[in-house]
Design a protein around this motif. Sequence first.
Motif, PDB file in Angstrom:
ATOM      1  N   LEU A 187      22.427  85.667  97.802  1.00  0.00           N
ATOM      2  CA  LEU A 187      21.188  85.930  97.077  1.00  0.00           C
ATOM      3  C   LEU A 187      20.781  87.389  97.217  1.00  0.00           C
ATOM      4  N   PHE A 188      21.030  87.967  98.386  1.00  0.00           N
ATOM      5  CA  PHE A 188      20.635  89.351  98.622  1.00  0.00           C
ATOM      6  C   PHE A 188      21.777  90.338  98.393  1.00  0.00           C
ATOM      7  N   SER A 189      22.841  89.872  97.749  1.00  0.00           N
ATOM      8  CA  SER A 189      23.869  90.794  97.278  1.00  0.00           C
ATOM      9  C   SER A 189      23.403  91.343  95.933  1.00  0.00           C
ATOM     10  N   ASP A 190      24.149  92.249  95.369  1.00  0.00           N
ATOM     11  CA  ASP A 190      23.763  92.759  94.054  1.00  0.00           C
ATOM     12  C   ASP A 190      23.861  91.678  92.985  1.00  0.00           C
ATOM     13  N   ALA A 226      29.650  88.212  93.677  1.00  0.00           N
ATOM     14  CA  ALA A 226      30.111  87.928  95.035  1.00  0.00           C
ATOM     15  C   ALA A 226      31.072  86.742  95.048  1.00  0.00           C
ATOM     16  N   ILE A 227      30.804  85.733  94.237  1.00  0.00           N
ATOM     17  CA  ILE A 227      31.689  84.563  94.198  1.00  0.00           C
ATOM     18  C   ILE A 227      32.995  84.907  93.490  1.00  0.00           C
ATOM     19  N   PRO A 277      17.687  96.417  92.849  1.00  0.00           N
ATOM     20  CA  PRO A 277      18.324  96.687  94.142  1.00  0.00           C
ATOM     21  C   PRO A 277      18.325  95.463  95.039  1.00  0.00           C
ATOM     22  N   GLY A 278      19.007  94.411  94.629  1.00  0.00           N
ATOM     23  CA  GLY A 278      19.018  93.179  95.412  1.00  0.00           C
ATOM     24  C   GLY A 278      17.730  92.415  95.181  1.00  0.00           C
ATOM     25  N   ASN A 279      17.739  91.150  95.476  1.00  0.00           N
ATOM     26  CA  ASN A 279      16.536  90.352  95.292  1.00  0.00           C
ATOM     27  C   ASN A 279      15.499  90.686  96.351  1.00  0.00           C
TER      28      ASN A 279
END
Length: 286
Positions: free
Chosen positions: A168-171, A176-177, A278-280
């Motif tokens: 969730l806190f990745s870009d 990411a997956i 910039p991320g969540n």
Amino acid sequence: MSDVRSVSAVVASFEADDSDGVLAALSGLSDEVRAGTWEALRRRLCAVPGPEQRQGLTAQAWSERVRTRAVLALAVGPVDVVRRVGSFVFLHPPASDIDRVLTSRTPEWRQAFTEATLRAEAAETEVGLFGPIWWDIWRRLRHLELAGVLQPDSTSGDYLVLMVRGLLFSDSITGAIRADPDLAERSVWSLFEPSPGVQKALLGSERYWNPANTWRVALVRLALAGVLDRQRLAAAAAAAADDARMGRNHRSWYRRIPQLLADPRLLPQEADQGPPPPGNQLRRPT
């Protein structure tokens, strides 16, 4: 007597901020020496560093002090050392240090450490305060898993909570997956099993200000792109939506997925210009 001398030598490395000395001593540390060193340094290792401890130190010297403290805590601490000392023990030192220290511990210790660490991190309630640190925590733990240093149960509730928070806190959850396809093969499908902590984490992603980067939206986009099996996702979401073991709000979260799959126009639009968020982050009060 030799154990006493060994404990004294490790303590001396700690007091000299000599992380390399700690690493060099790993192969000769018996369980008795580790336990004795922990008892000798437990209070200092568990103490929260204050600004007064940093006075007079350069940035490099302070970094080496933190590195030494982290390496030593992992080398001699109990299985719940992360809960006692803090996440920095596996975040601050280089990955090569962590690999080396953890592989010096017994397989039984590492397994118990894995479970205790996942439990401690997943139990953290101040999710927003950690922010992007969740991504750092997830990446370091995932590295240890892929390197074979740790062997977590990738279907456990604690593991899934960290995956949900970390990505969730990745870009980009979808990005990411895509970069870690094993998650799409296994762990993602465990998100549809009843586990209150997991469902709470999934709903929590809807509270963040970037509606285009929530887990529900990401799962649908991955299915539309062929990364996840579309029919399997719809069936898993429908089954979860009818699972009486879950809370009503949790079932509603899953019920929305087939609707979005059937009509992708309902998905929030991703920004087509300007830099990505910039991320969540938590929604700011208006």
